[in-house]
Design a protein around this motif. Structure first.
Motif, PDB file in Angstrom:
ATOM      1  N   VAL A   1     -12.221   3.917  -7.587  1.00 40.50           N
ATOM      2  CA  VAL A   1     -11.996   3.426  -6.228  1.00 40.50           C
ATOM      3  C   VAL A   1     -11.445   1.999  -6.254  1.00 40.50           C
ATOM      4  O   VAL A   1     -10.487   1.670  -5.539  1.00 40.50           O
ATOM      5  CB  VAL A   1     -13.304   3.486  -5.406  1.00 40.50           C
ATOM      6  CG1 VAL A   1     -13.135   2.744  -4.082  1.00 40.50           C
ATOM      7  CG2 VAL A   1     -13.690   4.929  -5.130  1.00 40.50           C
ATOM      8  N   VAL A   2     -12.042   1.158  -7.097  1.00 38.38           N
ATOM      9  CA  VAL A   2     -11.585  -0.233  -7.197  1.00 38.38           C
ATOM     10  C   VAL A   2     -10.131  -0.291  -7.674  1.00 38.38           C
ATOM     11  O   VAL A   2      -9.292  -0.999  -7.109  1.00 38.38           O
ATOM     12  CB  VAL A   2     -12.506  -1.033  -8.151  1.00 38.38           C
ATOM     13  CG1 VAL A   2     -11.905  -2.416  -8.429  1.00 38.38           C
ATOM     14  CG2 VAL A   2     -13.894  -1.163  -7.562  1.00 38.38           C
ATOM     15  N   LEU A   3      -9.819   0.485  -8.725  1.00 37.42           N
ATOM     16  CA  LEU A   3      -8.449   0.494  -9.241  1.00 37.42           C
ATOM     17  C   LEU A   3      -7.480   1.079  -8.215  1.00 37.42           C
ATOM     18  O   LEU A   3      -6.331   0.630  -8.102  1.00 37.42           O
ATOM     19  CB  LEU A   3      -8.377   1.300 -10.539  1.00 37.42           C
ATOM     20  CG  LEU A   3      -9.048   0.678 -11.763  1.00 37.42           C
ATOM     21  CD1 LEU A   3      -8.976   1.610 -12.956  1.00 37.42           C
ATOM     22  CD2 LEU A   3      -8.407  -0.661 -12.113  1.00 37.42           C
ATOM     23  N   GLY A   4      -7.934   2.084  -7.450  1.00 40.38           N
ATOM     24  CA  GLY A   4      -7.093   2.660  -6.409  1.00 40.38           C
ATOM     25  C   GLY A   4      -6.722   1.643  -5.350  1.00 40.38           C
ATOM     26  O   GLY A   4      -5.578   1.617  -4.863  1.00 40.38           O
ATOM     27  N   ILE A   5      -7.670   0.788  -4.989  1.00 38.98           N
ATOM     28  CA  ILE A   5      -7.403  -0.265  -4.002  1.00 38.98           C
ATOM     29  C   ILE A   5      -6.436  -1.307  -4.573  1.00 38.98           C
ATOM     30  O   ILE A   5      -5.498  -1.743  -3.895  1.00 38.98           O
ATOM     31  CB  ILE A   5      -8.730  -0.932  -3.564  1.00 38.98           C
ATOM     32  CG1 ILE A   5      -9.585   0.084  -2.799  1.00 38.98           C
ATOM     33  CG2 ILE A   5      -8.459  -2.154  -2.689  1.00 38.98           C
ATOM     34  CD1 ILE A   5     -10.988  -0.398  -2.512  1.00 38.98           C
ATOM     35  N   VAL A   6      -6.649  -1.688  -5.841  1.00 33.64           N
ATOM     36  CA  VAL A   6      -5.793  -2.701  -6.477  1.00 33.64           C
ATOM     37  C   VAL A   6      -4.351  -2.212  -6.592  1.00 33.64           C
ATOM     38  O   VAL A   6      -3.397  -2.961  -6.360  1.00 33.64           O
ATOM     39  CB  VAL A   6      -6.350  -3.061  -7.870  1.00 33.64           C
ATOM     40  CG1 VAL A   6      -5.354  -3.958  -8.623  1.00 33.64           C
ATOM     41  CG2 VAL A   6      -7.697  -3.764  -7.743  1.00 33.64           C
ATOM     42  N   PHE A   7      -4.172  -0.924  -6.930  1.00 34.84           N
ATOM     43  CA  PHE A   7      -2.836  -0.372  -7.165  1.00 34.84           C
ATOM     44  C   PHE A   7      -2.291   0.370  -5.943  1.00 34.84           C
ATOM     45  O   PHE A   7      -1.399   1.204  -6.068  1.00 34.84           O
ATOM     46  CB  PHE A   7      -2.870   0.589  -8.360  1.00 34.84           C
ATOM     47  CG  PHE A   7      -2.999  -0.094  -9.688  1.00 34.84           C
ATOM     48  CD1 PHE A   7      -1.877  -0.417 -10.427  1.00 34.84           C
ATOM     49  CD2 PHE A   7      -4.249  -0.435 -10.194  1.00 34.84           C
ATOM     50  CE1 PHE A   7      -1.992  -1.051 -11.653  1.00 34.84           C
ATOM     51  CE2 PHE A   7      -4.377  -1.064 -11.424  1.00 34.84           C
ATOM     52  CZ  PHE A   7      -3.249  -1.384 -12.149  1.00 34.84           C
ATOM     53  N   GLU A   8      -2.792   0.042  -4.764  1.00 33.25           N
ATOM     54  CA  GLU A   8      -2.440   0.767  -3.541  1.00 33.25           C
ATOM     55  C   GLU A   8      -0.931   0.799  -3.285  1.00 33.25           C
ATOM     56  O   GLU A   8      -0.380   1.815  -2.859  1.00 33.25           O
ATOM     57  CB  GLU A   8      -3.148   0.126  -2.342  1.00 33.25           C
ATOM     58  CG  GLU A   8      -2.843   0.798  -1.019  1.00 33.25           C
ATOM     59  CD  GLU A   8      -3.476   0.067   0.160  1.00 33.25           C
ATOM     60  OE1 GLU A   8      -3.324   0.538   1.284  1.00 33.25           O
ATOM     61  OE2 GLU A   8      -4.109  -0.984  -0.066  1.00 33.25           O
ATOM     62  N   LYS A   9      -0.235  -0.294  -3.543  1.00 25.48           N
ATOM     63  CA  LYS A   9       1.181  -0.403  -3.196  1.00 25.48           C
ATOM     64  C   LYS A   9       2.114   0.085  -4.301  1.00 25.48           C
ATOM     65  O   LYS A   9       3.326   0.101  -4.125  1.00 25.48           O
ATOM     66  CB  LYS A   9       1.528  -1.865  -2.863  1.00 25.48           C
ATOM     67  CG  LYS A   9       0.699  -2.474  -1.735  1.00 25.48           C
ATOM     68  CD  LYS A   9       0.886  -1.728  -0.423  1.00 25.48           C
ATOM     69  CE  LYS A   9       0.082  -2.385   0.690  1.00 25.48           C
ATOM     70  NZ  LYS A   9       0.210  -1.634   1.960  1.00 25.48           N
TER      71      LYS A   9
END
Length: 313
Positions: free
Chosen positions: A179-187
């Motif tokens: 989840v954390v990595l998904g938020i960081v790499f959102e764009k």
């Protein structure tokens, strides 16, 4: 004007539209080719077949559908250019795609089949994401609880209750990290993010699989150290590449320590060299046992003789 459209068309069909330099293009291609063979959620499907014959049939079907999917990417891409980018309802005021580039296939579904096809493709996308995440989570939890905790730390003496507890804790931890990595790499472009994951699989898992099956002098120590070197190098080079160091972490342009977009060419080489070097240097009793058992393993892997039934996991 027609001239501009023709120039754009030639640039789309020309090489290097996604990756600009040849080293990155070769590395990117290697990650997609060899990484597929090392993806953990694909490999764990071998645990679901009853015997060697069904495993071979499963590989045939999987290869067929994976190849079919890769062919479809061209059709979907050109379809999106034709039907989506020429329709104002899918574009924002600046001319960009609504929702970003990752929404191209979803918008194409609506353009071709309306809301019914849009709903179908959205459901397929959700189911696919769920299947991949579930497979990776199970694979990671199994590796930590069974391979690391029970086998390495407890030397095979762990009880099933403790192993299950570690598996559950690992599942939650992996979920939080994802989840954390998904938020960081959102764009980030999702297609490019896939290539980075494939680069890790191509560097850590694929060399171990290939060398252990095809090279008679491969030892357990060499496979472990070489695989670990491939894993560490691929992750480190990915983090310090322009795709992550600059685009995701926001560091100044040109500050990336690794100049290429994909690390697979280098990290995969490190993995293979690590396996070769530490296998050659391994003179332990375990290494002698590994080498002595290669012929029997080769016969079993090539013919299926001796591997008719499922093994206990």
């Amino acid at each position: 004007p027609p001239e501009a459209a023709a120039a754009e068309g030639f640039s789309i069909m020309g090489p290097g539209g996604f990756i600009k330099d040849p080293i990155s293009a070769i590395s990117f291609g290697m990650a997609l080719m060899f990484g597929t063979a090392g993806l953990p959620h694909i490999l764990m499907r071998f645990f679901t077949v009853p015997n060697a014959k069904e495993a071979r049939k499963s590989v045939l079907w999987a290869t067929t559908w994976i190849g079919y999917f890769y062919v479809l990417t061209f059709i979907i891409g050109f379809g999106a250019i034709t039907f989506v980018l020429t329709d104002p309802q899918f574009l924002d005021p600046k001319g960009g795609l609504l929702g970003g580039g990752n929404m191209a296939a979803v918008h194409l579904a609506k353009a071709v089949g309306g809301n019914v096809f849009l709903g179908f493709i959205s459901a397929v996308a959700f189911a696919t994401i769920l299947a991949v995440v579930a497979g990776l989570t199970l694979s990671g939890a199994s590796a930590v609880s069974h391979d690391l905790y029970a086998t390495v730390f407890k030397k095979g003496k762990a009880d099933s209750v403790a192993e299950l507890k570690v598996s559950r804790i690992t599942t939650v931890a992996l979920g939080v990290v994802a989840v954390v990595l998904g938020i960081v790499f959102e764009k980030q472009n999702i297609a490019f993010m896939v290539s980075l994951a494939f680069a890790v699989a191509a560097s850590a898992n694929f060399p171990v699989l290939l060398m252990s099956v095809l090279w008679k002098d491969c030892t357990t120590r060499g496979a472990v150290i070489g695989g670990f070197l491939g894993l560490v190098s691929s992750v480190v080079l990915t983090v310090v590449s322009p795709a992550v160091w600059e685009a995701t972490l926001g560091n100044p342009k040109g500050s990336a320590l690794f100049p290429y977009q994909s690390p697979a060419l280098f990290s995969m080489t490190i993995g293979f060299l690590g396996i070769w070097l530490f296998s050659i240097l391994d003179k332990s009793p375990r290494a002698a046992k590994d080498r002595a058992g290669f012929l029997a393993q080769q016969v079993r892997s090539e013919t299926g003789i001796g591997a008719e039934g499922a093994s206990g996991h």
